[in-house]
Scaffold this motif. Structure first.
Motif, mmCIF file in Angstrom:
data_model
loop_
_atom_site.group_PDB
_atom_site.id
_atom_site.type_symbol
_atom_site.label_atom_id
_atom_site.label_comp_id
_atom_site.label_asym_id
_atom_site.label_seq_id
_atom_site.Cartn_x
_atom_site.Cartn_y
_atom_site.Cartn_z
ATOM 1 N N ALA A 1 0.816 -1.203 -0.052
ATOM 2 C CA ALA A 1 -0.086 0.195 -0.044
ATOM 3 C C ALA A 1 0.949 1.071 0.044
ATOM 4 C CB ALA A 1 -1.043 -0.092 1.299
ATOM 5 N N ASP A 2 1.422 1.594 -1.234
ATOM 6 C CA ASP A 2 2.236 2.682 -1.212
ATOM 7 C C ASP A 2 1.612 4.186 -1.597
ATOM 8 O OD1 ASP A 2 1.287 2.415 -3.865
ATOM 9 O OD2 ASP A 2 3.269 2.346 -4.811
ATOM 10 N N GLN A 3 0.230 4.020 -1.612
ATOM 11 C CA GLN A 3 -0.411 5.522 -1.520
ATOM 12 C C GLN A 3 -0.738 6.109 -0.273
ATOM 13 O OE1 GLN A 3 -3.790 5.443 -4.469
ATOM 14 N NE2 GLN A 3 -2.742 3.904 -5.882
ATOM 15 N N ALA A 4 -0.855 7.326 -0.038
ATOM 16 C CA ALA A 4 -1.193 7.877 1.189
ATOM 17 C C ALA A 4 -2.549 7.746 1.527
ATOM 18 C CB ALA A 4 -0.871 9.585 1.200
ATOM 19 N N HIS A 5 -3.637 7.740 0.433
ATOM 20 C CA HIS A 5 -4.961 7.489 0.762
ATOM 21 C C HIS A 5 -5.638 6.692 -0.286
ATOM 22 C CE1 HIS A 5 -8.374 8.578 3.171
ATOM 23 N NE2 HIS A 5 -8.891 8.622 2.283
ATOM 24 N N TYR A 6 -6.518 5.959 0.162
ATOM 25 C CA TYR A 6 -7.286 5.008 -0.787
ATOM 26 C C TYR A 6 -8.962 5.298 -0.697
ATOM 27 C CZ TYR A 6 -3.075 2.334 -1.356
ATOM 28 O OH TYR A 6 -2.003 2.068 -1.465
ATOM 29 N N ASP B 1 -7.781 -3.894 7.540
ATOM 30 C CA ASP B 1 -6.392 -4.243 6.951
ATOM 31 C C ASP B 1 -5.354 -3.446 7.450
ATOM 32 O OD1 ASP B 1 -4.427 -4.517 4.728
ATOM 33 O OD2 ASP B 1 -5.754 -5.564 3.338
ATOM 34 N N ALA B 2 -4.119 -3.975 7.967
ATOM 35 C CA ALA B 2 -3.064 -3.126 8.291
ATOM 36 C C ALA B 2 -2.566 -2.375 7.164
ATOM 37 C CB ALA B 2 -2.273 -3.901 8.828
ATOM 38 N N ARG B 3 -2.748 -2.639 6.045
ATOM 39 C CA ARG B 3 -2.249 -1.845 5.251
ATOM 40 C C ARG B 3 -2.853 -0.753 4.713
ATOM 41 N NH1 ARG B 3 -2.240 -6.211 0.582
ATOM 42 N NH2 ARG B 3 -4.331 -6.593 1.726
ATOM 43 N N LEU B 4 -4.264 -0.605 4.808
ATOM 44 C CA LEU B 4 -5.142 0.372 4.778
ATOM 45 C C LEU B 4 -5.427 1.138 5.879
ATOM 46 C CD1 LEU B 4 -7.415 -1.806 2.197
ATOM 47 C CD2 LEU B 4 -5.783 0.288 1.768
ATOM 48 N N LYS B 5 -5.358 0.318 7.210
ATOM 49 C CA LYS B 5 -5.893 1.130 8.401
ATOM 50 C C LYS B 5 -5.341 2.598 8.402
ATOM 51 C CE LYS B 5 -6.911 -0.125 12.743
ATOM 52 N NZ LYS B 5 -7.806 -1.372 13.041
ATOM 53 N N GLY B 6 -6.334 3.531 8.636
ATOM 54 C CA GLY B 6 -6.217 4.796 8.827
ATOM 55 C C GLY B 6 -5.967 5.598 7.596
ATOM 56 N N GLN C 1 -16.350 6.387 -9.461
ATOM 57 C CA GLN C 1 -15.254 5.812 -10.160
ATOM 58 C C GLN C 1 -14.439 6.775 -11.053
ATOM 59 O OE1 GLN C 1 -16.223 1.555 -11.833
ATOM 60 N NE2 GLN C 1 -18.263 2.530 -11.522
ATOM 61 N N ALA C 2 -15.188 7.907 -11.651
ATOM 62 C CA ALA C 2 -14.406 8.670 -12.258
ATOM 63 C C ALA C 2 -13.546 9.600 -11.389
ATOM 64 C CB ALA C 2 -15.394 9.665 -12.991
ATOM 65 N N GLN C 3 -14.045 9.530 -10.174
ATOM 66 C CA GLN C 3 -13.092 10.309 -9.112
ATOM 67 C C GLN C 3 -11.699 9.504 -8.784
ATOM 68 O OE1 GLN C 3 -15.956 11.334 -6.096
ATOM 69 N NE2 GLN C 3 -16.160 13.338 -7.146
ATOM 70 N N GLY C 4 -11.675 8.276 -9.270
ATOM 71 C CA GLY C 4 -10.696 7.353 -8.786
ATOM 72 C C GLY C 4 -10.996 6.294 -7.746
ATOM 73 N N TRP C 5 -12.253 6.233 -7.253
ATOM 74 C CA TRP C 5 -12.550 5.330 -6.292
ATOM 75 C C TRP C 5 -12.487 3.790 -6.647
ATOM 76 C CZ3 TRP C 5 -15.521 6.755 -1.442
ATOM 77 C CH2 TRP C 5 -15.116 8.143 -1.023
ATOM 78 N N SER C 6 -12.243 2.845 -6.012
ATOM 79 C CA SER C 6 -12.190 1.548 -6.333
ATOM 80 C C SER C 6 -13.837 1.130 -6.174
ATOM 81 C CB SER C 6 -11.586 0.687 -5.525
ATOM 82 O OG SER C 6 -9.989 1.054 -5.624
ATOM 83 N N LEU C 7 -14.313 0.328 -7.250
ATOM 84 C CA LEU C 7 -15.644 -0.105 -7.187
ATOM 85 C C LEU C 7 -15.536 -1.539 -6.354
ATOM 86 C CD1 LEU C 7 -18.799 -0.070 -7.377
ATOM 87 C CD2 LEU C 7 -18.421 -0.957 -9.804
ATOM 88 N N VAL C 8 -16.266 -2.012 -5.352
ATOM 89 C CA VAL C 8 -16.429 -3.232 -4.869
ATOM 90 C C VAL C 8 -17.729 -3.594 -5.026
ATOM 91 C CG1 VAL C 8 -15.814 -4.881 -3.098
ATOM 92 C CG2 VAL C 8 -14.463 -2.566 -3.575
ATOM 93 N N HIS C 9 -18.073 -4.838 -5.558
ATOM 94 C CA HIS C 9 -19.513 -5.495 -5.693
ATOM 95 C C HIS C 9 -19.278 -6.953 -4.996
ATOM 96 C CE1 HIS C 9 -23.067 -6.529 -8.015
ATOM 97 N NE2 HIS C 9 -23.506 -5.982 -7.046
#
Length: 159
Positions: free
Chosen positions: A42-47, A74-79, A150-158
């Motif tokens: 997880a190398d991005q500052a925010h997801y 998820d420890a990689r995403l926490k916070g 999605q256009a704003q770059g959010w991941s879609l989870v279904h």
């Protein structure tokens, strides 16, 4: 000359989509080859993730709530993750007062999850806001919300 640039681009790690592999992705590929891969770095500052719920199946609803909690823990995403849950169609059952989901939804809201209900569904199914939990927000359309996110770059989870 074109083949020279193409070869140079491939050597530099560029894909045909025009994106270079990130150092984290290259590290992950190397770790996989060595047998030490333990999940994406997880190398991005925010997801940002938007979860879609359009089913009233209790098993799918529980799975969706569990998936959201798993992402939050998820420890990689926490916070460093923002999550929105968008309910529409039969997924509106999740937010009904006569269903058993108020406690888990309250817990998710306390963790910062945005709980969104499609107004088109309420109109089409003749459901009053009074029938729904007071802790939710409303969006003009569930599909529109998913498209915009999605256009704003959010991941879609279904789930």
């Amino acid at each position: 000359m074109k083949s020279f640039f193409l070869t140079a681009a491939l050597i530099a790690g560029l894909s045909f989509t025009g994106r270079a592999q990130t150092p984290a992705a290259m590290h992950d590929a190397e770790a996989f080859q060595k047998g030490t891969f333990a999940g994406a770095t997880a190398d991005q500052a925010h997801y940002n993730a938007v979860y879609q719920l359009d089913s009233d199946d209790p098993k799918l609803i529980q799975q969706t709530l569990r998936n959201i909690n798993n992402a939050l823990e998820d420890a990689r995403l926490k916070g460093k993750i923002t999550i929105e849950l968008v309910a529409f169609g039969n997924g509106t059952a999740l937010f009904r007062k006569d269903q058993p989901y108020e406690a888990p939804l309250t817990a998710l809201k306390a963790k910062g999850v945005i709980l969104s209900q499609c107004l088109n569904t309420l109109k089409e199914k003749k459901i009053s806001k009074d029938e729904l939990l007071p802790l939710i927000a409303y969006v003009p359309s569930g599909n529109g919300e998913l498209i915009i996110r999605q256009a704003q770059g959010w991941s879609l989870v279904h789930p």
